[in-house]
Motif scaffolding. Sequence first.
Motif, PDB file in Angstrom:
ATOM      1  N   TYR A   8      34.952  32.872  46.160  1.00 29.16           N
ATOM      2  CA  TYR A   8      34.875  33.723  44.975  1.00 29.16           C
ATOM      3  C   TYR A   8      36.184  33.754  44.190  1.00 29.16           C
ATOM      4  CZ  TYR A   8      30.910  35.244  47.758  1.00 29.16           C
ATOM      5  OH  TYR A   8      29.762  35.261  48.508  1.00 29.16           O
ATOM      6  N   PHE A   9      37.308  33.661  44.911  1.00 27.74           N
ATOM      7  CA  PHE A   9      38.602  33.798  44.251  1.00 27.74           C
ATOM      8  C   PHE A   9      39.555  32.704  44.736  1.00 27.74           C
ATOM      9  CE2 PHE A   9      36.660  37.970  44.482  1.00 27.74           C
ATOM     10  CZ  PHE A   9      36.715  38.382  43.164  1.00 27.74           C
ATOM     11  N   SER A  10      40.566  32.430  43.910  1.00 29.25           N
ATOM     12  CA  SER A  10      41.603  31.458  44.254  1.00 29.25           C
ATOM     13  C   SER A  10      42.961  32.070  43.941  1.00 29.25           C
ATOM     14  CB  SER A  10      41.415  30.156  43.465  1.00 29.25           C
ATOM     15  OG  SER A  10      41.586  30.396  42.066  1.00 29.25           O
ATOM     16  N   ILE A  11      44.012  31.475  44.515  1.00 29.34           N
ATOM     17  CA  ILE A  11      45.370  31.959  44.253  1.00 29.34           C
ATOM     18  C   ILE A  11      46.262  30.768  43.954  1.00 29.34           C
ATOM     19  CG2 ILE A  11      46.060  31.942  46.690  1.00 29.34           C
ATOM     20  CD1 ILE A  11      47.696  34.517  46.058  1.00 29.34           C
ATOM     21  N   GLU A  12      47.122  30.938  42.966  1.00 31.00           N
ATOM     22  CA  GLU A  12      48.077  29.894  42.620  1.00 31.00           C
ATOM     23  C   GLU A  12      49.176  29.899  43.696  1.00 31.00           C
ATOM     24  OE1 GLU A  12      51.234  29.075  41.488  1.00 31.00           O
ATOM     25  OE2 GLU A  12      50.463  27.067  41.112  1.00 31.00           O
ATOM     26  N   PRO A  13      49.436  28.772  44.369  1.00 34.43           N
ATOM     27  CA  PRO A  13      50.321  28.774  45.548  1.00 34.43           C
ATOM     28  C   PRO A  13      51.720  29.297  45.292  1.00 34.43           C
ATOM     29  CG  PRO A  13      49.093  26.716  45.409  1.00 34.43           C
ATOM     30  CD  PRO A  13      48.848  27.438  44.133  1.00 34.43           C
ATOM     31  N   HIS A  14      52.261  29.082  44.104  1.00 35.94           N
ATOM     32  CA  HIS A  14      53.658  29.435  43.871  1.00 35.94           C
ATOM     33  C   HIS A  14      53.827  30.709  43.050  1.00 35.94           C
ATOM     34  CE1 HIS A  14      54.819  25.650  45.678  1.00 35.94           C
ATOM     35  NE2 HIS A  14      53.989  25.000  44.858  1.00 35.94           N
ATOM     36  N   THR A  15      52.873  31.031  42.180  1.00 36.25           N
ATOM     37  CA  THR A  15      52.996  32.247  41.354  1.00 36.25           C
ATOM     38  C   THR A  15      52.246  33.430  41.946  1.00 36.25           C
ATOM     39  OG1 THR A  15      51.062  31.684  40.000  1.00 36.25           O
ATOM     40  CG2 THR A  15      53.207  30.841  39.279  1.00 36.25           C
ATOM     41  N   ALA A  16      51.378  33.183  42.905  1.00 43.21           N
ATOM     42  CA  ALA A  16      50.587  34.234  43.559  1.00 43.21           C
ATOM     43  C   ALA A  16      49.644  34.940  42.592  1.00 43.21           C
ATOM     44  CB  ALA A  16      51.499  35.246  44.250  1.00 43.21           C
ATOM     45  N   ILE A  17      49.216  34.246  41.551  1.00 44.49           N
ATOM     46  CA  ILE A  17      48.243  34.806  40.616  1.00 44.49           C
ATOM     47  C   ILE A  17      46.841  34.536  41.156  1.00 44.49           C
ATOM     48  CG2 ILE A  17      47.252  34.613  38.305  1.00 44.49           C
ATOM     49  CD1 ILE A  17      50.031  33.998  37.258  1.00 44.49           C
ATOM     50  N   ILE A  18      46.072  35.605  41.276  1.00 42.84           N
ATOM     51  CA  ILE A  18      44.700  35.489  41.781  1.00 42.84           C
ATOM     52  C   ILE A  18      43.753  35.383  40.593  1.00 42.84           C
ATOM     53  CG2 ILE A  18      42.898  36.627  43.130  1.00 42.84           C
ATOM     54  CD1 ILE A  18      45.100  38.028  44.709  1.00 42.84           C
ATOM     55  N   LYS A  19      42.819  34.440  40.667  1.00 44.84           N
ATOM     56  CA  LYS A  19      41.854  34.213  39.596  1.00 44.84           C
ATOM     57  C   LYS A  19      40.448  34.098  40.178  1.00 44.84           C
ATOM     58  CE  LYS A  19      45.192  31.604  36.773  1.00 44.84           C
ATOM     59  NZ  LYS A  19      45.461  30.308  36.098  1.00 44.84           N
ATOM     60  N   THR A  20      39.458  34.244  39.297  1.00 37.16           N
ATOM     61  CA  THR A  20      38.084  34.029  39.737  1.00 37.16           C
ATOM     62  C   THR A  20      37.858  32.533  39.954  1.00 37.16           C
ATOM     63  OG1 THR A  20      37.318  33.919  37.449  1.00 37.16           O
ATOM     64  CG2 THR A  20      37.225  36.056  38.521  1.00 37.16           C
ATOM     65  N   ALA A  21      37.093  32.216  40.997  1.00 41.10           N
ATOM     66  CA  ALA A  21      36.824  30.815  41.314  1.00 41.10           C
ATOM     67  C   ALA A  21      35.333  30.496  41.255  1.00 41.10           C
ATOM     68  CB  ALA A  21      37.362  30.478  42.712  1.00 41.10           C
ATOM     69  N   LEU A  22      34.502  31.533  41.070  1.00 43.43           N
ATOM     70  CA  LEU A  22      33.057  31.329  41.023  1.00 43.43           C
ATOM     71  C   LEU A  22      32.528  31.960  39.735  1.00 43.43           C
ATOM     72  CD1 LEU A  22      31.030  30.054  43.051  1.00 43.43           C
ATOM     73  CD2 LEU A  22      30.430  32.380  43.734  1.00 43.43           C
ATOM     74  N   PRO A  23      31.705  31.264  38.969  1.00 40.52           N
ATOM     75  CA  PRO A  23      31.218  31.845  37.706  1.00 40.52           C
ATOM     76  C   PRO A  23      30.082  32.835  37.938  1.00 40.52           C
ATOM     77  CG  PRO A  23      30.280  29.665  38.014  1.00 40.52           C
ATOM     78  CD  PRO A  23      31.223  29.880  39.162  1.00 40.52           C
ATOM     79  N   ASN A  24      29.915  33.726  36.957  1.00 41.30           N
ATOM     80  CA  ASN A  24      28.754  34.625  36.898  1.00 41.30           C
ATOM     81  C   ASN A  24      28.576  35.473  38.150  1.00 41.30           C
ATOM     82  OD1 ASN A  24      28.158  33.511  34.362  1.00 41.30           O
ATOM     83  ND2 ASN A  24      26.962  31.873  35.308  1.00 41.30           N
ATOM     84  N   MET A  25      29.664  36.006  38.669  1.00 38.70           N
ATOM     85  CA  MET A  25      29.542  36.953  39.780  1.00 38.70           C
ATOM     86  C   MET A  25      28.910  38.240  39.250  1.00 38.70           C
ATOM     87  SD  MET A  25      32.926  36.489  42.147  1.00 38.70           S
ATOM     88  CE  MET A  25      34.129  36.543  40.827  1.00 38.70           C
ATOM     89  N   ASP A  26      27.849  38.679  39.899  1.00 37.70           N
ATOM     90  CA  ASP A  26      27.021  39.778  39.404  1.00 37.70           C
ATOM     91  C   ASP A  26      27.326  41.062  40.178  1.00 37.70           C
ATOM     92  OD1 ASP A  26      25.142  41.327  38.193  1.00 37.70           O
ATOM     93  OD2 ASP A  26      23.408  40.182  38.861  1.00 37.70           O
ATOM     94  N   ARG A  27      27.775  42.085  39.458  1.00 37.97           N
ATOM     95  CA  ARG A  27      28.088  43.362  40.103  1.00 37.97           C
ATOM     96  C   ARG A  27      26.862  43.971  40.764  1.00 37.97           C
ATOM     97  NH1 ARG A  27      27.367  48.541  39.690  1.00 37.97           N
ATOM     98  NH2 ARG A  27      25.902  48.151  38.006  1.00 37.97           N
ATOM     99  N   GLU A  28      25.707  43.781  40.130  1.00 40.31           N
ATOM    100  CA  GLU A  28      24.495  44.368  40.676  1.00 40.31           C
ATOM    101  C   GLU A  28      24.089  43.718  42.000  1.00 40.31           C
ATOM    102  OE1 GLU A  28      25.243  45.573  36.877  1.00 40.31           O
ATOM    103  OE2 GLU A  28      24.746  43.484  37.320  1.00 40.31           O
ATOM    104  N   ALA A  29      24.578  42.496  42.259  1.00 38.11           N
ATOM    105  CA  ALA A  29      24.317  41.833  43.531  1.00 38.11           C
ATOM    106  C   ALA A  29      25.378  42.193  44.572  1.00 38.11           C
ATOM    107  CB  ALA A  29      24.268  40.315  43.342  1.00 38.11           C
ATOM    108  N   LYS A  30      26.654  42.188  44.167  1.00 40.91           N
ATOM    109  CA  LYS A  30      27.753  42.573  45.054  1.00 40.91           C
ATOM    110  C   LYS A  30      28.883  43.106  44.189  1.00 40.91           C
ATOM    111  CE  LYS A  30      30.716  40.959  48.825  1.00 40.91           C
ATOM    112  NZ  LYS A  30      31.109  39.809  49.694  1.00 40.91           N
ATOM    113  N   GLU A  31      29.330  44.287  44.509  1.00 40.58           N
ATOM    114  CA  GLU A  31      30.301  44.963  43.646  1.00 40.58           C
ATOM    115  C   GLU A  31      31.736  44.814  44.126  1.00 40.58           C
ATOM    116  OE1 GLU A  31      30.981  49.375  41.576  1.00 40.58           O
ATOM    117  OE2 GLU A  31      29.465  49.099  43.133  1.00 40.58           O
TER     118      GLU A  31
END
Length: 545
Positions: free
Chosen positions: A215-238
């Motif tokens: 679901y998520f990824s992290i940049e190895p050197h800056t430690a910035i976390i980003k979404t890695a999976l599109p269209n994550m649905d809150r109604e399915a998992k919050e």
Amino acid sequence: MPERLTEMLMDTWTPLIILWITVLPSIYMAPMNQSQVLLSGSSTGLKRLNEEQRVLHRSKRGWVWNQMFVLEEFSGPEPILVGRLHTDLDPGSSKIKYILSGDGAGTIFVINDKTGDIHAMKRLDREEKAEYTLTAQAVDRDTNQPLEPPSEFIIKVQDINDNPPEFVEGPYHATVPEMSVVGTFVTKVTATDADDPVYGNSAKLVYSILEGQPYFSIEPHTAIIKTALPNMDREAKEEYFVVIQAKDMGGHMGGLSGTTTVTITLTDVNDNPPKFAQSLYHFSVMEDVALGEPIGRVKANDLDIGENAKSSYDIIEGDGVDIFEITTDAQTQDGIIRVRKPLDFETKKSYTLKVEAANIHIDPRFLSGGPFKDTATVKIVVEDADEPPVFSSPTYLLEVHENAALNSVLGQVTAHDPDVSSSPIRFSIDRHTDLERQFNINAEDGKITLATPLDRETSTWHNITIVATETRNHSQVSRVPVAIKVLDVNDNAPEFASEHEAFLCENGKPGQVSTPGFHGVYNLEATVKTINPFPLDLISVIISR
């Protein structure tokens, strides 16, 4: 691949090389005040000076000096030899005495006043203190007189990788909108390493995700976390629980690591339309319901939350669009149906409405998934209520001559039960409006008769109230006002207002009346009590002497 192998070998051998340099250091020399200091990390190095070191000796007397190094956290059964001080004035006799002063002199660092050997008496921690500044001096052992000016030097504590990375601000909490595209910024984490950031890779950190993929990824050197999976649905998992690792030594084998957790919550966007719980609703309502009273509720559910779940309701079709209205309950988001106009079971017994629920706040990014509204059918059945009798007229006006006979019929009122059951009606006079009981009414047919004589000259109008009551339910009562007007008949003779006296002359002419002291026309008038008086001539008398 060869480059990676080279890096791993360097990371493995670097601490060993540092330890070897510390224990068996090379002896560097530099001039200071035309003197030199000799530093060595072992007795072997002192006994066996190589040619390069001898070249650096000056012919003049002076100190040989340099920085000294000691490996942190190094301990053993004996004090650690850090290095040796030596002056070229020392011929090897015992007349030279070495004195050490400055940071930690005498406690952490102890010098052998004969040989100049410096030992570390305690295990050192670079993270507590990275270097010590000391001053060395050679004096005559007998007189304590300085043989050389004092010389300052530094003992540096050499770093080893003894501190794991730490996430001081963890654990973390972050939010990101649901349905975000891949690469959307979520948050940034930060780890710190107490080791030396300048020397080696002990403080060089690399970040990775241990838990939270894909679901998520992290940049190895800056430690910035980003979404890695599109269209994550809150109604399915919050909520997502992510574990982040920071590893020093550039992430290579043998490095120390620390972890933290990031709880990521998907925030809501309006990506779901409202949906009625059922397509058809049935309600019933009494015909005598008060205007504005709610008769039923409909509900359009929305999987979104907050502002994104708010809907407005409307009646868009049906035979009761002008009879009913629907409003939104701000607390429950229900649609409340209310009566706008009076209902009548006898006129219309049912209604069919089409109601619509539509989202108030529309997100244009998801218009393609619309429409963000839904419809349902509402059937309303009007039930008969036991209504009071209804008079054929809201008021009645009757006329009667004042000389009407007793028990004569003055007029009639009529009323009926509007209900389907059509209960019989009984009539009566509210005696509070007919205290003298001048009138009667037939309880069955509503005919009003005269009970006592009338006199227009006494009372021209009589106002009474007629009561109609259902025989099956005495609580169902209606009232109607009846005005009775008394008409005049010629039943009163004229009367003079006062008595008058007149005198006639014996020789008076016809039409003349004589009154002492008055000359002119004398008018006599009579008053009457009737509307149509008897004929009355104005009496004109010419009075003369």
